[in-house]
Design an enzyme around this catalytic site. Sequence first.
Site, PDB file in Angstrom:
ATOM      1  N   GLN A 179       0.812  -1.213   0.000  1.00  0.00           N
ATOM      2  CA  GLN A 179       0.000   0.000   0.000  1.00  0.00           C
ATOM      3  C   GLN A 179       0.846   1.264   0.000  1.00  0.00           C
ATOM      4  O   GLN A 179       0.315   2.369   0.081  1.00  0.00           O
ATOM      5  CB  GLN A 179      -0.928   0.006   1.230  1.00  0.00           C
ATOM      6  CG  GLN A 179      -1.921  -1.140   1.244  1.00  0.00           C
ATOM      7  CD  GLN A 179      -2.663  -1.274   2.561  1.00  0.00           C
ATOM      8  OE1 GLN A 179      -2.428  -0.538   3.526  1.00  0.00           O
ATOM      9  NE2 GLN A 179      -3.579  -2.226   2.624  1.00  0.00           N
ATOM     10  N   HIS A 215      -0.779  -0.175   5.790  1.00  0.00           N
ATOM     11  CA  HIS A 215      -1.302   0.649   6.894  1.00  0.00           C
ATOM     12  C   HIS A 215      -0.408   1.861   7.177  1.00  0.00           C
ATOM     13  O   HIS A 215       0.114   2.024   8.283  1.00  0.00           O
ATOM     14  CB  HIS A 215      -1.477  -0.186   8.158  1.00  0.00           C
ATOM     15  CG  HIS A 215      -2.606  -1.169   8.074  1.00  0.00           C
ATOM     16  ND1 HIS A 215      -3.291  -1.623   9.167  1.00  0.00           N
ATOM     17  CD2 HIS A 215      -3.178  -1.785   7.006  1.00  0.00           C
ATOM     18  CE1 HIS A 215      -4.235  -2.481   8.783  1.00  0.00           C
ATOM     19  NE2 HIS A 215      -4.171  -2.588   7.463  1.00  0.00           N
ATOM     20  N   GLU A 252     -14.996   2.724  10.282  1.00  0.00           N
ATOM     21  CA  GLU A 252     -15.688   3.732  11.075  1.00  0.00           C
ATOM     22  C   GLU A 252     -15.380   5.159  10.651  1.00  0.00           C
ATOM     23  O   GLU A 252     -14.343   5.438  10.047  1.00  0.00           O
ATOM     24  CB  GLU A 252     -15.374   3.547  12.561  1.00  0.00           C
ATOM     25  CG  GLU A 252     -13.895   3.562  12.909  1.00  0.00           C
ATOM     26  CD  GLU A 252     -13.611   3.142  14.345  1.00  0.00           C
ATOM     27  OE1 GLU A 252     -14.184   2.120  14.802  1.00  0.00           O
ATOM     28  OE2 GLU A 252     -12.841   3.844  15.031  1.00  0.00           O
ATOM     29  N   TYR A 263      -9.481   6.734  20.336  1.00  0.00           N
ATOM     30  CA  TYR A 263     -10.555   6.183  19.513  1.00  0.00           C
ATOM     31  C   TYR A 263     -10.612   4.652  19.499  1.00  0.00           C
ATOM     32  O   TYR A 263     -11.277   4.062  18.666  1.00  0.00           O
ATOM     33  CB  TYR A 263     -10.482   6.800  18.112  1.00  0.00           C
ATOM     34  CG  TYR A 263     -10.881   8.257  18.196  1.00  0.00           C
ATOM     35  CD1 TYR A 263     -12.203   8.648  18.022  1.00  0.00           C
ATOM     36  CD2 TYR A 263      -9.950   9.221  18.555  1.00  0.00           C
ATOM     37  CE1 TYR A 263     -12.591   9.970  18.183  1.00  0.00           C
ATOM     38  CE2 TYR A 263     -10.325  10.552  18.718  1.00  0.00           C
ATOM     39  CZ  TYR A 263     -11.647  10.919  18.531  1.00  0.00           C
ATOM     40  OH  TYR A 263     -12.029  12.225  18.714  1.00  0.00           O
ATOM     41  N   TYR A 298      -9.063 -11.152  10.414  1.00  0.00           N
ATOM     42  CA  TYR A 298      -9.323 -11.801   9.129  1.00  0.00           C
ATOM     43  C   TYR A 298      -9.387 -13.330   9.257  1.00  0.00           C
ATOM     44  O   TYR A 298     -10.022 -13.999   8.439  1.00  0.00           O
ATOM     45  CB  TYR A 298      -8.260 -11.410   8.107  1.00  0.00           C
ATOM     46  CG  TYR A 298      -8.271  -9.938   7.774  1.00  0.00           C
ATOM     47  CD1 TYR A 298      -9.351  -9.362   7.110  1.00  0.00           C
ATOM     48  CD2 TYR A 298      -7.214  -9.113   8.125  1.00  0.00           C
ATOM     49  CE1 TYR A 298      -9.372  -8.009   6.810  1.00  0.00           C
ATOM     50  CE2 TYR A 298      -7.223  -7.762   7.830  1.00  0.00           C
ATOM     51  CZ  TYR A 298      -8.298  -7.218   7.173  1.00  0.00           C
ATOM     52  OH  TYR A 298      -8.320  -5.877   6.888  1.00  0.00           O
TER      53      TYR A 298
END
Length: 365
Positions: A85, A147, A238, A248, A259
């Site tokens: 990513q 991430h 979210e 959070y 997963y």
Amino acid sequence: MTFRAFHRLLLLLGVLVSFASTAQSNTYQAKKMSVWSLNQPWALTQLPDNNWLVTERDGQVVITGGVESLVRIPLALPDLYVAGQGGLLDLALFADFAVSGKVMLTFSQGTEEANHLAVATAVFNGESFSDISVILTVSPDKDTPVHYGGRLALLPDGTWLVTTGDGFDYREEAQRLNSMLGKTLRFNADGSAPEDNPFAEQAPYVFTYGHRNPQGLVVDAASGAIYEHEHGPDGGDEINLLTPGNNYGWPVATFGTDYSGAQISPFTRYANMQSPQVNWTPSVAPSAMAIYRGQMFPELNGQLLVTTLKAQQLLAVDLSATPVQQTAPFATINQRLRDVAIGQDGAIYVLTDGKEANILRIAPR
């Protein structure tokens, strides 16, 4: 089937019915802006001259100049790491861009064994980028190519926010204030830490913490509210309303599961941790977010527009409604979507995802 699972199924079916009825109305048109393809784009930013800058993860920035005009500019990003990513991610303009030409960039930097998110400034003169300078690097290093977070937002006081991911294999770091992983960070334009950050002595850059992989970040100019969204694992995507210093929850409190099917935490809520404004279970894979303000779509004014990868929809989320309402007003797009922006003309511009991506302009027929 548990009551909670049945309730979620009903909610999902309600959204699907809304999607279908909207598609039949045939009110809007999503039209490709060009005949060319973009290669793994990540961010879409409009220039004052109405052209667009698009980042591609291999380290290039595309300047669009009409239906058949496209210019690619390779950036000399130091130690750019393109894998998984990672790569060149977000690009945002300084408030005085029209005079200074300054932009803020995020990209992954390092090697397979040790990499991190980096924040840099550069100057764009309309044809090329110069004076690229890394002003902030996220620590600690990690050995995973996923991430990163990487979304930028400019605050009204001239400071900046950037989201950082938890690195996937390092999720506990999201709860540790001495780590920059799994956070939103607030910094000055020169990369220094503002003295009024909530943990100025212990964690100078940390603005909020307890995040997983936050890729949506937007500041509402009308209210000053800051909204963030993030990917959960299997479920638990979210939207959060950010308040300085708040926790959070990830990975202590989550609606998602691993997963593998294993439980991550027994808690969906926890004391002194903020619950999300919106929970998506099953996951939609939210990728970016904008707030609509304009005359072209008055029914969407004040709503969050969220691009999704897994759901392949542009969602409109009305946080002012009780309960929160969400629809897919442009259901016929049906593609993996990477970014969204509101154009100076009031139209909605959506960046699709992948190796043959494009920009869609959404406007009334």
